[in-house]
Scaffold this motif. Structure first.
Motif, PDB file in Angstrom:
ATOM      1  N   GLY A 106     -29.119 -15.819  -4.882  1.00 19.91           N
ATOM      2  CA  GLY A 106     -29.961 -15.705  -3.901  1.00 19.91           C
ATOM      3  C   GLY A 106     -30.395 -16.974  -3.352  1.00 19.91           C
ATOM      4  N   GLY A 107     -30.736 -18.104  -4.564  1.00 23.77           N
ATOM      5  CA  GLY A 107     -31.286 -19.447  -3.896  1.00 23.77           C
ATOM      6  C   GLY A 107     -30.047 -19.882  -2.903  1.00 23.77           C
ATOM      7  N   TYR A 340     -33.361  -8.477 -14.094  1.00 23.93           N
ATOM      8  CA  TYR A 340     -33.131  -7.783 -12.682  1.00 23.93           C
ATOM      9  C   TYR A 340     -33.076  -8.386 -11.712  1.00 23.93           C
ATOM     10  N   PRO A 341     -31.932  -8.279 -10.639  1.00 26.15           N
ATOM     11  CA  PRO A 341     -31.563  -9.617  -9.872  1.00 26.15           C
ATOM     12  C   PRO A 341     -32.643  -9.103  -8.612  1.00 26.15           C
ATOM     13  N   ALA A 348     -34.908 -13.646  -2.987  1.00 32.08           N
ATOM     14  CA  ALA A 348     -34.887 -13.853  -1.713  1.00 32.08           C
ATOM     15  C   ALA A 348     -34.326 -13.276  -0.093  1.00 32.08           C
ATOM     16  N   VAL A 349     -33.395 -12.584  -0.695  1.00 32.14           N
ATOM     17  CA  VAL A 349     -32.308 -11.546  -0.113  1.00 32.14           C
ATOM     18  C   VAL A 349     -33.131 -10.672  -0.419  1.00 32.14           C
ATOM     19  N   SER A 350     -34.052  -9.914  -0.149  1.00 34.86           N
ATOM     20  CA  SER A 350     -35.343  -8.737  -0.153  1.00 34.86           C
ATOM     21  C   SER A 350     -34.844  -8.319   1.362  1.00 34.86           C
ATOM     22  N   LEU A 354     -27.954  -8.892   2.896  1.00 36.68           N
ATOM     23  CA  LEU A 354     -27.851  -9.906   1.539  1.00 36.68           C
ATOM     24  C   LEU A 354     -28.532  -9.099   0.579  1.00 36.68           C
ATOM     25  N   GLU A 355     -29.256  -7.933   0.522  1.00 32.29           N
ATOM     26  CA  GLU A 355     -29.914  -7.396   0.046  1.00 32.29           C
ATOM     27  C   GLU A 355     -29.767  -6.592  -1.249  1.00 32.29           C
TER      28      GLU A 355
END
Length: 382
Positions: A106-107, A340-341, A348-350, A354-355
């Motif tokens: 996510g980063g 919990y990814p 950040a990918v929500s 890439l979710e």
């Protein structure tokens, strides 16, 4: 036989870490110093003038990192994100294009989507384990393939030798985030990668007590370019942080064996649990990247992800019920972590391509007694 010609465990303990010539100390000193005495104008006693540019403790770490990854130059940074930023500034310019993993950290996604996109660097998420998809996503402006293998958090495996060939045929470079595997299990430069990045916070440091990052270059020209940006940008590892990472590296060969063995035992337990619907681990024979991982890695690592029946609510509950597995960010330390990814590392990918699944749990399996770890997961799963 010199340490640089030796096996991995020997190099981890000795390369860049010769006894101090002044006192004979067997551990490199922490040079907590900002500037260095010159005898005459710009005549340096030992090659050091200012610690943003070079520092003896950081040099020891950088020498060791280059040796472990089989590169020509190592560079230590204040964080993995700082290392990634330095590499992107070195390789990319406005108008350039980068391929990133379809389930990137996510980063990393945030850096591309929120920072580099504003400066005209375009990016395309693509499943890097699908070589046809990689070829189709290339553009004339593609300058870099940024790879994670195993990926975070779905543990997909990319064929590094094949990706290197694709990148080089297109006039691009291949950079590999090797954090999940560590140099104990995988050496991308030997497979054709141009550069390797690490969050040294993770397996290299190994004790959850330091934040750091690193780059290792596969050729001298790239190494000089990366050093220029490291020095100009200034996001370097401080001497105490460099010393902590060096201390961690000394035991990496021992720790990684235990991480791998414990992870395999945890996977066996999860596969038999009725509330676990899917397990992600490249050591499983039916994992789609298993054969490639077996070929390019020397073990399958300490990271495990799994999906649970009951969806997002139950996945959160499993993380919160764990006791020995600590609910926390990060990975690669001696202690086991659970996260919990969807709402932590990959928040950040929500809403993007890439979710990650909302029923996914990620484990960083530590080096505790494995029966204790299994008992904790069993009670957390309910």
């Amino acid at each position: 036989m010199q340490p640089s010609d030796s096996g991995f465990a020997t190099r981890a303990i000795h390369d860049g870490q010769e006894s101090d010539p002044l006192t004979g100390a067997v551990v490199p000193p922490i040079y907590a110093v900002s500037t260095f005495h010159m005898d005459r104008v710009n005549v340096l006693r030992a090659g050091y003038d200012y610690s943003r540019s070079t520092n003896p403790t950081r040099t020891a770490l950088e020498t060791c990192l280059a040796s472990l990854e089989g590169g020509v130059r190592g560079l230590a940074f204040g964080s993995g994100q700082a290392a990634t930023d330095a590499l992107l500034r070195t390789v990319c310019a406005p108008g350039d294009h980068v391929l990133i993993p379809g389930d990137a950290y996510g980063g990393t996604y945030r850096l591309f989507a929120k920072v580099y996109a504003r400066w005209g660097v375009e990016y395309t998420p693509v499943p890097l384990d699908d070589l046809d998809a990689v070829r189709a996503a290339l553009r004339p402006t593609t300058k870099l393939i940024w790879c994670e293998t195993p990926t975070n958090p779905l543990l997909r495996i990319a064929d590094l030798a094949a990706l290197a060939q694709i990148a080089h045929d297109a006039g691009a470079r291949l950079a590999v985030d090797n954090t999940f595997a560590s140099p104990a299990l995988q050496n991308p430069i030997a497979l054709g990668a141009d550069a390797v990045m690490h969050s040294t916070t993770k397996y290299l440091g190994g004790h959850s007590d330091v934040i750091g990052g690193a780059l290792v270059a596969g050729d001298e020209e790239l190494g000089e370019e990366l050093y220029f940006h490291q020095n100009v940008l200034g996001a370097v590892a401080g001497p105490f942080d460099a010393w902590l990472v060096l201390r961690g590296i000394k035991s990496l060969a021992l720790r990684i064996d235990r991480h791998c063995a414990n992870a395999e035992a945890i996977v066996d337990m999860l596969l038999q649990h009725p509330k676990v619907t899917e397990v992600f681990y490249p050591g499983l024979p039916d994992h789609p990247g298993h054969d490639i991982a077996a070929r390019q890695m020397r073990g399958f690592g300490g990271m495990v992800s799994f999906r649970v029946a009951g969806g997002a609510e139950e996945a959160r509950a499993v993380c919160e019920r764990a006791r020995l597995f600590t609910l926390a960010f990060s990975l690669g330390g001696v202690e086991s972590l659970i996260e919990y990814p969807a709402e932590m590392t990959h928040a950040a990918v929500s809403g993007s391509s890439l979710e990650v699944p909302d029923d996914l749990v990620r484990l960083s399996v530590g080096v505790e007694d494995v029966d204790d770890l299994k008992a904790d997961l069993f009670q957390a799963l309910g």
